[in-house]
Design a protein around this motif. Structure first.
Motif, mmCIF file in Angstrom:
data_model
loop_
_atom_site.group_PDB
_atom_site.id
_atom_site.type_symbol
_atom_site.label_atom_id
_atom_site.label_comp_id
_atom_site.label_asym_id
_atom_site.label_seq_id
_atom_site.Cartn_x
_atom_site.Cartn_y
_atom_site.Cartn_z
ATOM 1 N N ASP A 5 34.098 57.663 98.321
ATOM 2 C CA ASP A 5 34.648 58.630 99.274
ATOM 3 C C ASP A 5 35.882 58.050 99.950
ATOM 4 O O ASP A 5 36.885 58.744 100.128
ATOM 5 N N THR A 6 35.784 56.763 100.346
ATOM 6 C CA THR A 6 36.879 56.102 101.055
ATOM 7 C C THR A 6 37.064 54.693 100.515
ATOM 8 O O THR A 6 36.083 53.985 100.270
ATOM 9 N N SER A 98 35.427 59.734 109.235
ATOM 10 C CA SER A 98 34.503 60.483 108.390
ATOM 11 C C SER A 98 34.036 61.733 109.125
ATOM 12 O O SER A 98 34.236 61.885 110.331
ATOM 13 N N GLU A 103 28.848 58.032 103.600
ATOM 14 C CA GLU A 103 29.944 57.854 102.669
ATOM 15 C C GLU A 103 29.749 56.612 101.828
ATOM 16 O O GLU A 103 29.132 55.635 102.265
ATOM 17 N N LYS A 104 30.295 56.678 100.613
ATOM 18 C CA LYS A 104 30.407 55.477 99.788
ATOM 19 C C LYS A 104 31.779 54.873 100.075
ATOM 20 O O LYS A 104 32.805 55.522 99.844
ATOM 21 N N ILE A 105 31.761 53.652 100.600
ATOM 22 C CA ILE A 105 33.005 53.014 101.018
ATOM 23 C C ILE A 105 33.242 51.769 100.180
ATOM 24 O O ILE A 105 32.331 50.964 99.953
#
Length: 344
Positions: A5-6, A98, A103-105
């Motif tokens: 995601d980020t 966010s 989230e997958k960071i």
């Protein structure tokens, strides 16, 4: 290939070069959103940190397409000289970007040397090692910028190490009036380090600083030498061979400010001492300072006058210090914050 995601890229980018561009491009290839953490934000310009965080963000933006500019945001983070507080500040800044959903960071970087230890401070993020495609270092770029005497030769060297638009940006930036002071500071630091080059071991310097509070004011000096010239600082200096720390702090305080207060009064006003030992706190080399806090209470402000290394000594309202961060030498804002709670 896992997508995220980020993706987070952390650095000082002083200035942004082709090696940094590899990090950013890797991040853009792995996530829809990229956050560039701009370290050493909100501090005074110096030879090691010559660009403001806004200037660094502008440089990075110049290298991106319009579509990628919309995907990249910037998180300025000040130097806190405390890894836990700094890690918390970065994590909080990323979380604020966010929408509240998990989230997958990813953290994108490469381990250059011991200074890259911060990459291990975020165990909850997946680390992505970017390739090191360019053997270029920002320290070398700053050396080219500040040591080059011929504008065309300097420009030619920078052209090979930076994006064409950043090269153009730097040519204009180097013509600004304040750059002369940065050049002088850089030269002074080179001379300073050269004087110790023949020592069998890299020296570790011990210094003292004085934080003197009185009636809602704190005593500052304006630096007169090439290192930090014109910036506000705490009165202080190097410990002499036969001195105790408190004795040294009072001596330096008197030499730089002429503080018209009896020694017995200062000793009675002494509250505590704190050690500031971050390896990167000073451009001069490893410098460990012992900051002494004196509280004179609600008294009439004693007379002061700048002397020795200080061009000026002045009582500053404590309430004004928060707005002076970008005018304060090295880590002295953090020292003031430690004793006076500037940011709380």
């Amino acid at each position: 290939m896992t997508t995220f995601d980020t993706a987070v890229v952390i650095g000082r980018f002083q200035p942004f070069h082709k090696g940094h561009a590899t990090l950013l491009n890797t991040a853009l290839s792995r996530a829809q959103r990229v956050v560039v953490v701009l370290g050493s934000a909100y501090r005074a310009r110096d030879a090691k940190n010559p660009f403001t965080w806004e200037e660094r963000a502008a440089m990075i933006g110049l290298t991106l397409s319009e579509a990628d500019r919309a995907r990249v945001s910037y998180l300025p983070v000040r130097d806190l000289y405390d890894d836990k507080r700094w890690q918390a500040a970065v994590s909080a800044g990323i979380a604020e970007r966010s929408d509240g959903t998990p989230e997958k960071i990813a953290l994108v970087g490469f381990n250059k040397d011991a200074s890259s230890y911060y990459l291990g401070l975020f165990p909850d993020w997946e680390y992505i090692a970017a390739p090191r495609e360019h053997e270029v270092d920002a320290t070398d770029l700053r050396r080219v910028m500040f040591e080059g005497e011929d504008e065309d030769a300097t420009s030619a060297l920078l052209a090979g190490l930076t994006h064409p638009k950043i090269h153009h940006y730097l040519r204009g930036w180097l013509r600004q009036s304040f750059v002369a002071g940065l050049r002088a500071e850089h030269a002074a630091i080179v001379r300073y380090k050269r004087a110790w080059k023949s020592a069998p071991f890299e020296p570790i310097f011990v210094t003292v600083d004085a934080v003197v509070k009185a009636a809602g004011y704190v005593l500052l000096v304006q630096r007169g030498g090439d290192m930090g010239k014109g910036l506000w600082a705490l009165p202080g200096g190097f410990l002499e061979p036969r001195e105790r720390l408190l004795q040294s702090a009072i001596r330096e305080l008197r030499e730089e400010t002429g503080l018209a207060t009896l020694t017995v009064t200062l000793e009675a006003a002494f509250k505590e001492v704190a050690v500031f030992d971050h390896p990167d706190r000073s451009q001069r080399g490893r410098t460990i300072t012992h900051a002494h806090f004196f509280d004179l209470g609600n008294t009439r402000l004693p007379e002061v006058t700048g002397a020795d290394d200080a061009a000026l000594a002045q009582w500053m309202p404590i309430e004004a210090i928060a707005g002076m961060e970008e005018q304060i030498f090295e880590d002295h804002f953090a020292v003031l914050d430690r004793f006076l709670g500037i940011r709380t």
